[in-house]
Scaffold this motif. Sequence first.
Motif, PDB file in Angstrom:
ATOM      1  N   ARG A 111      29.331  23.183  47.618  1.00 31.05           N
ATOM      2  CA  ARG A 111      29.509  22.689  46.249  1.00 31.05           C
ATOM      3  C   ARG A 111      28.263  22.901  45.394  1.00 31.05           C
ATOM      4  NH1 ARG A 111      33.497  19.835  44.120  1.00 31.05           N
ATOM      5  NH2 ARG A 111      35.066  19.043  45.521  1.00 31.05           N
ATOM      6  N   ASP A 112      27.104  22.772  45.952  1.00 27.76           N
ATOM      7  CA  ASP A 112      25.870  22.873  45.180  1.00 27.76           C
ATOM      8  C   ASP A 112      25.631  24.287  44.663  1.00 27.76           C
ATOM      9  OD1 ASP A 112      25.472  20.217  45.681  1.00 27.76           O
ATOM     10  OD2 ASP A 112      24.183  20.574  47.432  1.00 27.76           O
ATOM     11  N   ASN A 113      26.104  25.251  45.383  1.00 25.67           N
ATOM     12  CA  ASN A 113      25.820  26.636  45.007  1.00 25.67           C
ATOM     13  C   ASN A 113      27.033  27.366  44.425  1.00 25.67           C
ATOM     14  OD1 ASN A 113      23.139  26.494  45.813  1.00 25.67           O
ATOM     15  ND2 ASN A 113      23.694  26.828  47.947  1.00 25.67           N
ATOM     16  N   ARG A 114      28.078  26.649  44.118  1.00 29.15           N
ATOM     17  CA  ARG A 114      29.297  27.274  43.586  1.00 29.15           C
ATOM     18  C   ARG A 114      29.010  27.935  42.220  1.00 29.15           C
ATOM     19  NH1 ARG A 114      34.640  24.044  44.366  1.00 29.15           N
ATOM     20  NH2 ARG A 114      34.050  24.503  46.477  1.00 29.15           N
ATOM     21  N   THR A 115      28.189  27.310  41.414  1.00 33.66           N
ATOM     22  CA  THR A 115      27.843  27.874  40.107  1.00 33.66           C
ATOM     23  C   THR A 115      27.105  29.195  40.278  1.00 33.66           C
ATOM     24  OG1 THR A 115      27.652  25.653  39.195  1.00 33.66           O
ATOM     25  CG2 THR A 115      26.645  27.422  37.930  1.00 33.66           C
ATOM     26  N   LEU A 116      26.197  29.236  41.212  1.00 29.75           N
ATOM     27  CA  LEU A 116      25.454  30.461  41.493  1.00 29.75           C
ATOM     28  C   LEU A 116      26.407  31.579  41.901  1.00 29.75           C
ATOM     29  CD1 LEU A 116      22.728  31.866  41.815  1.00 29.75           C
ATOM     30  CD2 LEU A 116      22.670  31.036  44.165  1.00 29.75           C
ATOM     31  N   LEU A 117      27.373  31.257  42.727  1.00 25.40           N
ATOM     32  CA  LEU A 117      28.342  32.247  43.173  1.00 25.40           C
ATOM     33  C   LEU A 117      29.181  32.738  41.988  1.00 25.40           C
ATOM     34  CD1 LEU A 117      29.691  33.805  45.472  1.00 25.40           C
ATOM     35  CD2 LEU A 117      31.248  31.879  45.749  1.00 25.40           C
ATOM     36  N   LEU A 118      29.599  31.842  41.130  1.00 26.40           N
ATOM     37  CA  LEU A 118      30.385  32.237  39.961  1.00 26.40           C
ATOM     38  C   LEU A 118      29.581  33.141  39.030  1.00 26.40           C
ATOM     39  CD1 LEU A 118      32.262  28.914  39.129  1.00 26.40           C
ATOM     40  CD2 LEU A 118      33.220  31.005  40.097  1.00 26.40           C
ATOM     41  N   VAL A 119      28.318  32.838  38.858  1.00 21.64           N
ATOM     42  CA  VAL A 119      27.457  33.673  38.020  1.00 21.64           C
ATOM     43  C   VAL A 119      27.328  35.054  38.648  1.00 21.64           C
ATOM     44  CG1 VAL A 119      25.102  33.999  37.180  1.00 21.64           C
ATOM     45  CG2 VAL A 119      26.206  31.773  36.960  1.00 21.64           C
ATOM     46  N   ALA A 120      27.144  35.099  39.973  1.00 19.52           N
ATOM     47  CA  ALA A 120      27.015  36.387  40.664  1.00 19.52           C
ATOM     48  C   ALA A 120      28.298  37.198  40.517  1.00 19.52           C
ATOM     49  CB  ALA A 120      26.687  36.161  42.137  1.00 19.52           C
ATOM     50  N   VAL A 121      29.428  36.554  40.636  1.00 17.19           N
ATOM     51  CA  VAL A 121      30.709  37.245  40.479  1.00 17.19           C
ATOM     52  C   VAL A 121      30.857  37.744  39.044  1.00 17.19           C
ATOM     53  CG1 VAL A 121      33.211  36.917  40.468  1.00 17.19           C
ATOM     54  CG2 VAL A 121      31.860  36.075  42.383  1.00 17.19           C
ATOM     55  N   GLY A 122      30.463  36.936  38.078  1.00 16.77           N
ATOM     56  CA  GLY A 122      30.536  37.338  36.674  1.00 16.77           C
ATOM     57  C   GLY A 122      29.673  38.553  36.398  1.00 16.77           C
ATOM     58  N   VAL A 123      28.468  38.538  36.921  1.00 12.41           N
ATOM     59  CA  VAL A 123      27.560  39.672  36.725  1.00 12.41           C
ATOM     60  C   VAL A 123      28.152  40.917  37.385  1.00 12.41           C
ATOM     61  CG1 VAL A 123      25.285  40.593  37.316  1.00 12.41           C
ATOM     62  CG2 VAL A 123      25.490  38.270  36.427  1.00 12.41           C
ATOM     63  N   ALA A 124      28.671  40.764  38.570  1.00  9.31           N
ATOM     64  CA  ALA A 124      29.275  41.897  39.265  1.00  9.31           C
ATOM     65  C   ALA A 124      30.466  42.433  38.468  1.00  9.31           C
ATOM     66  CB  ALA A 124      29.724  41.483  40.665  1.00  9.31           C
ATOM     67  N   SER A 125      31.245  41.551  37.862  1.00 10.65           N
ATOM     68  CA  SER A 125      32.393  41.973  37.062  1.00 10.65           C
ATOM     69  C   SER A 125      31.948  42.786  35.849  1.00 10.65           C
ATOM     70  CB  SER A 125      33.179  40.764  36.566  1.00 10.65           C
ATOM     71  OG  SER A 125      33.678  40.043  37.639  1.00 10.65           O
ATOM     72  N   VAL A 126      30.909  42.334  35.197  1.00 16.70           N
ATOM     73  CA  VAL A 126      30.393  43.057  34.034  1.00 16.70           C
ATOM     74  C   VAL A 126      29.888  44.427  34.447  1.00 16.70           C
ATOM     75  CG1 VAL A 126      28.587  43.069  32.265  1.00 16.70           C
ATOM     76  CG2 VAL A 126      29.889  40.983  32.700  1.00 16.70           C
ATOM     77  N   VAL A 127      29.192  44.495  35.560  1.00 18.16           N
ATOM     78  CA  VAL A 127      28.669  45.777  36.043  1.00 18.16           C
ATOM     79  C   VAL A 127      29.828  46.724  36.345  1.00 18.16           C
ATOM     80  CG1 VAL A 127      27.448  46.896  37.955  1.00 18.16           C
ATOM     81  CG2 VAL A 127      26.489  44.843  36.898  1.00 18.16           C
ATOM     82  N   ILE A 128      30.855  46.229  36.997  1.00 19.78           N
ATOM     83  CA  ILE A 128      32.017  47.069  37.322  1.00 19.78           C
ATOM     84  C   ILE A 128      32.711  47.523  36.043  1.00 19.78           C
ATOM     85  CG2 ILE A 128      34.331  47.021  38.337  1.00 19.78           C
ATOM     86  CD1 ILE A 128      33.148  45.187  40.514  1.00 19.78           C
ATOM     87  N   TRP A 129      32.852  46.598  35.093  1.00 19.75           N
ATOM     88  CA  TRP A 129      33.505  46.940  33.840  1.00 19.75           C
ATOM     89  C   TRP A 129      32.728  48.023  33.085  1.00 19.75           C
ATOM     90  CZ3 TRP A 129      32.011  45.601  28.649  1.00 19.75           C
ATOM     91  CH2 TRP A 129      32.978  45.925  27.685  1.00 19.75           C
ATOM     92  N   LEU A 130      31.397  47.883  33.025  1.00 24.54           N
ATOM     93  CA  LEU A 130      30.567  48.888  32.349  1.00 24.54           C
ATOM     94  C   LEU A 130      30.677  50.240  33.049  1.00 24.54           C
ATOM     95  CD1 LEU A 130      27.394  46.803  31.452  1.00 24.54           C
ATOM     96  CD2 LEU A 130      29.107  47.710  29.882  1.00 24.54           C
ATOM     97  N   ALA A 131      30.680  50.243  34.372  1.00 26.07           N
ATOM     98  CA  ALA A 131      30.803  51.498  35.113  1.00 26.07           C
ATOM     99  C   ALA A 131      32.149  52.153  34.837  1.00 26.07           C
ATOM    100  CB  ALA A 131      30.628  51.228  36.599  1.00 26.07           C
ATOM    101  N   ALA A 132      33.201  51.359  34.809  1.00 24.91           N
ATOM    102  CA  ALA A 132      34.535  51.901  34.535  1.00 24.91           C
ATOM    103  C   ALA A 132      34.618  52.450  33.114  1.00 24.91           C
ATOM    104  CB  ALA A 132      35.599  50.825  34.740  1.00 24.91           C
ATOM    105  N   LYS A 133      33.992  51.764  32.189  1.00 25.24           N
ATOM    106  CA  LYS A 133      34.002  52.198  30.802  1.00 25.24           C
ATOM    107  C   LYS A 133      33.260  53.528  30.643  1.00 25.24           C
ATOM    108  CE  LYS A 133      33.239  50.312  26.225  1.00 25.24           C
ATOM    109  NZ  LYS A 133      32.737  49.224  25.446  1.00 25.24           N
ATOM    110  N   ARG A 134      32.164  53.688  31.363  1.00 22.36           N
ATOM    111  CA  ARG A 134      31.398  54.938  31.282  1.00 22.36           C
ATOM    112  C   ARG A 134      32.200  56.099  31.858  1.00 22.36           C
ATOM    113  NH1 ARG A 134      25.253  53.176  32.632  1.00 22.36           N
ATOM    114  NH2 ARG A 134      24.774  52.464  30.539  1.00 22.36           N
ATOM    115  N   ARG A 135      32.948  55.818  32.916  1.00 23.27           N
ATOM    116  CA  ARG A 135      33.762  56.894  33.516  1.00 23.27           C
ATOM    117  C   ARG A 135      34.855  57.351  32.564  1.00 23.27           C
ATOM    118  NH1 ARG A 135      35.518  54.216  38.660  1.00 23.27           N
ATOM    119  NH2 ARG A 135      33.546  53.190  39.028  1.00 23.27           N
ATOM    120  N   LYS A 136      35.455  56.416  31.834  1.00 30.97           N
ATOM    121  CA  LYS A 136      36.516  56.771  30.887  1.00 30.97           C
ATOM    122  C   LYS A 136      35.964  57.533  29.691  1.00 30.97           C
ATOM    123  CE  LYS A 136      39.693  53.010  31.898  1.00 30.97           C
ATOM    124  NZ  LYS A 136      40.343  51.805  31.389  1.00 30.97           N
ATOM    125  N   GLY A 137      34.802  57.116  29.213  1.00 36.40           N
ATOM    126  CA  GLY A 137      34.210  57.678  27.996  1.00 36.40           C
ATOM    127  C   GLY A 137      33.569  58.975  28.250  1.00 36.40           C
TER     128      GLY A 137
END
Length: 137
Positions: A111-137
Amino acid sequence: MTQSPHDETPASSPEELREQVERTRAELGETVEALAAKADVKSRAREKAAEVKEHATAKAAEVKEHAAAKAAEVREQTTAKAGDLKAKASGVAHQVQDKLPEPVRDKALSRDNRTLLLVAVGVASVVIWLAAKRRKG
């Protein structure tokens, strides 16, 4: 006037003459009213302004309707993209979780580190989204 209006035959009696004079007066009155209306620039300007205002109001309503439709379309696309990103982020979170060593995973999921995990997942999602966007563009 030497000729009667509208090529009428000359009046043969005073009564016919009166009738011709009345008709001529009525026609002349109508002509004068029509000329006065044309000469009334202020009134014509008001009419033109009202016409332009009506046209502008109709055009504004049309543009507003088009903008609302476009906004709804963008909202739908954004919702769909957000759903896709959420699904990808969930997949990445599961992949990251599966690759973490057992002690780190247990600590990250506490429970104490759930926020940290969510932030890590969010950052990973943004990185994946940016990579996908670059491939399309």
